[in-house]
Design an enzyme around this catalytic site. Structure first.
Site, PDB file in Angstrom:
ATOM      1  N   LYS A  53       0.920  -1.251  -0.196  1.00 51.91           N
ATOM      2  CA  LYS A  53       0.006  -0.025  -0.021  1.00 51.91           C
ATOM      3  C   LYS A  53       0.899   1.290   0.068  1.00 51.91           C
ATOM      4  O   LYS A  53       0.466   2.381  -0.622  1.00 51.91           O
ATOM      5  CB  LYS A  53      -1.013  -0.083   1.208  1.00 51.91           C
ATOM      6  CG  LYS A  53      -1.941  -1.103   1.013  1.00 51.91           C
ATOM      7  CD  LYS A  53      -2.648  -1.382   2.429  1.00 51.91           C
ATOM      8  CE  LYS A  53      -3.771  -2.302   2.180  1.00 51.91           C
ATOM      9  NZ  LYS A  53      -4.633  -3.247   3.321  1.00 51.91           N
ATOM     10  N   GLN A  97      -4.795  -1.888   9.219  1.00 51.49           N
ATOM     11  CA  GLN A  97      -4.652  -3.081   8.694  1.00 51.49           C
ATOM     12  C   GLN A  97      -5.488  -4.134   9.844  1.00 51.49           C
ATOM     13  O   GLN A  97      -4.742  -4.191  10.828  1.00 51.49           O
ATOM     14  CB  GLN A  97      -2.963  -3.425   8.653  1.00 51.49           C
ATOM     15  CG  GLN A  97      -2.743  -4.476   7.823  1.00 51.49           C
ATOM     16  CD  GLN A  97      -3.347  -4.593   6.398  1.00 51.49           C
ATOM     17  OE1 GLN A  97      -3.278  -3.637   5.688  1.00 51.49           O
ATOM     18  NE2 GLN A  97      -4.030  -5.649   6.010  1.00 51.49           N
ATOM     19  N   ASP A 120     -11.141   2.344   3.669  1.00 49.91           N
ATOM     20  CA  ASP A 120     -11.473   1.206   3.436  1.00 49.91           C
ATOM     21  C   ASP A 120     -13.081   0.679   3.351  1.00 49.91           C
ATOM     22  O   ASP A 120     -13.524  -0.315   2.846  1.00 49.91           O
ATOM     23  CB  ASP A 120     -11.218   0.060   4.724  1.00 49.91           C
ATOM     24  CG  ASP A 120      -9.885  -0.736   4.456  1.00 49.91           C
ATOM     25  OD1 ASP A 120      -9.595  -0.958   3.284  1.00 49.91           O
ATOM     26  OD2 ASP A 120      -9.354  -1.218   5.423  1.00 49.91           O
TER      27      ASP A 120
END
Ligand code: NDP
Length: 285
Positions: A53, A97, A120
């Site tokens: 990422k 994460q 997200d």
């Protein structure tokens, strides 16, 4: 022979487009779009994802910050880090994460991220917006699948779409996005009766199950479009999807490979969401 939809190639193209838009954003607002990724603990797979990422942000000309916290970090400490990022003007996207260590409750953490920075798209506010069709940010993997279909010229409207898998991260939101594109959508799961027959109806078949070679050639209608979201390891430890690729590919009109399919598109859509979140925040002043 099927057309192979390469997520790798599409990603390169889209990352190039995002790079240009990031440069324009910088010209207009005097800063780059910024993504903060928090990782708690030492999970090796998570570390690889976070590194990817970070690298993608570089490719898209975005600011990226990785915050590495020790395994012992308390929930309260993590929430404080999120509060600080929520307040920062130079950070447009915040991603924690997953999975988190067991002593930290994921839902509490997700709910703490400001919805406008929730790239997200896991926050209940954003899930609600998605459900009502009133959204800016769409969850990354489902958005990546739609982008692959649209950019390959696959028409969704009026098509029978079967999504195998109903997780909150992939199956459910993807079904919503296909519905919004006027597909006729069926969601299948582990309790579905006659799964094979359901799959055989599909013009567009999406596998998001997490079981290697689960979708076999006798489950696919000739000419169908097959999208493989799965990421598994086969007996030799090699990456493979949920679709028995070798036997299904000759049957269908379009197919996505694993690796190099939906995976790269997921990260690319994270970049797109960061840009969209930046534009939305900046336009509000
Ligand atoms: P989950 O385990 O959360 O969900 C799996 C789904 O598959 C469930 O809905 C489950 O049904 C269904 N399922 C399991 N077994 C069967 C069966 N025998 N018949 C029918 N349905 C079944 O997984 P995720 O949605 O998080 O991920 C799915 C796959 O996609 C995984 O391989 C994951 O690694 C991959 N993935 C890939 C991403 C990418 O970027 N390419 C991103 C995210 C995930 P039920 O609900 O009834 O249990």
């Amino acid at each position: 022979m099927a057309v192979i939809i390469s997520g790798k190639e599409l990603s390169l193209q889209i990352r190039g487009e995002i790079g240009k838009e990031s440069a324009e954003f910088e010209k207009k607002y005097g800063r780059l779009p910024g993504l903060a990724v928090i990782i708690v603990g030492e999970n090796p797979a998570s570390k690889v994802y976070v590194r990817n990422k970070h690298r993608a942000c570089g490719e898209c000309g975005m600011y990226s910050e990785v915050i590495e916290l020790a395994e012992e970090t308390t929930e309260e400490e993590l929430l404080q880090v999120i509060d600080t990022l929520n307040e920062r003007g130079d950070i447009d996207g915040i991603l924690v994460q997953l999975p988190l260590p067991r002593h930290i409750k994921e839902s509490v953490v997700i709910n703490r991220i400001s919805p406008e920075k929730d790239v997200d798209v896991f926050h209940p506010t954003n899930v609600g917006k998605l459900t009502t069709g009133n959204y800016t940010l769409a969850p990354c993997t489902p958005a990546g699948v739609i982008e692959m279909l649209v950019r390959s010229g696959v028409e969704i409207q009026g098509k029978k779409c079967v999504v195998v898998g109903r997780s909150n991260i992939v199956g459910k939101p993807l079904a919503l996005l296909l519905l919004e594109k006027n597909g006729t959508v069926t969601i299948c799961h582990s309790r579905t009766k006659n799964l094979k027959e359901e799959c055989l109806e599909a013009d567009i078949l999406v596998a998001a199950i997490g079981k290697a070679k689960f979708i076999t050639s006798d489950m696919v209608k000739p000419g169908a479009v097959v999208i493989d979201v799965g990421i598994n390891r086969n007996e030799e430890g090699k990456l493979c999807g949920d679709v028995d690729y070798e036997n299904v590919e000759p049957l269908c009109s379009y197919i996505t490979p694993v690796p190099g399919g939906v995976g790269p598109m997921t990260i690319t859509m994270l970049m797109k969401n960061t840009l969209l979140a930046a534009e939305e925040r900046a336009s509000k002043g």
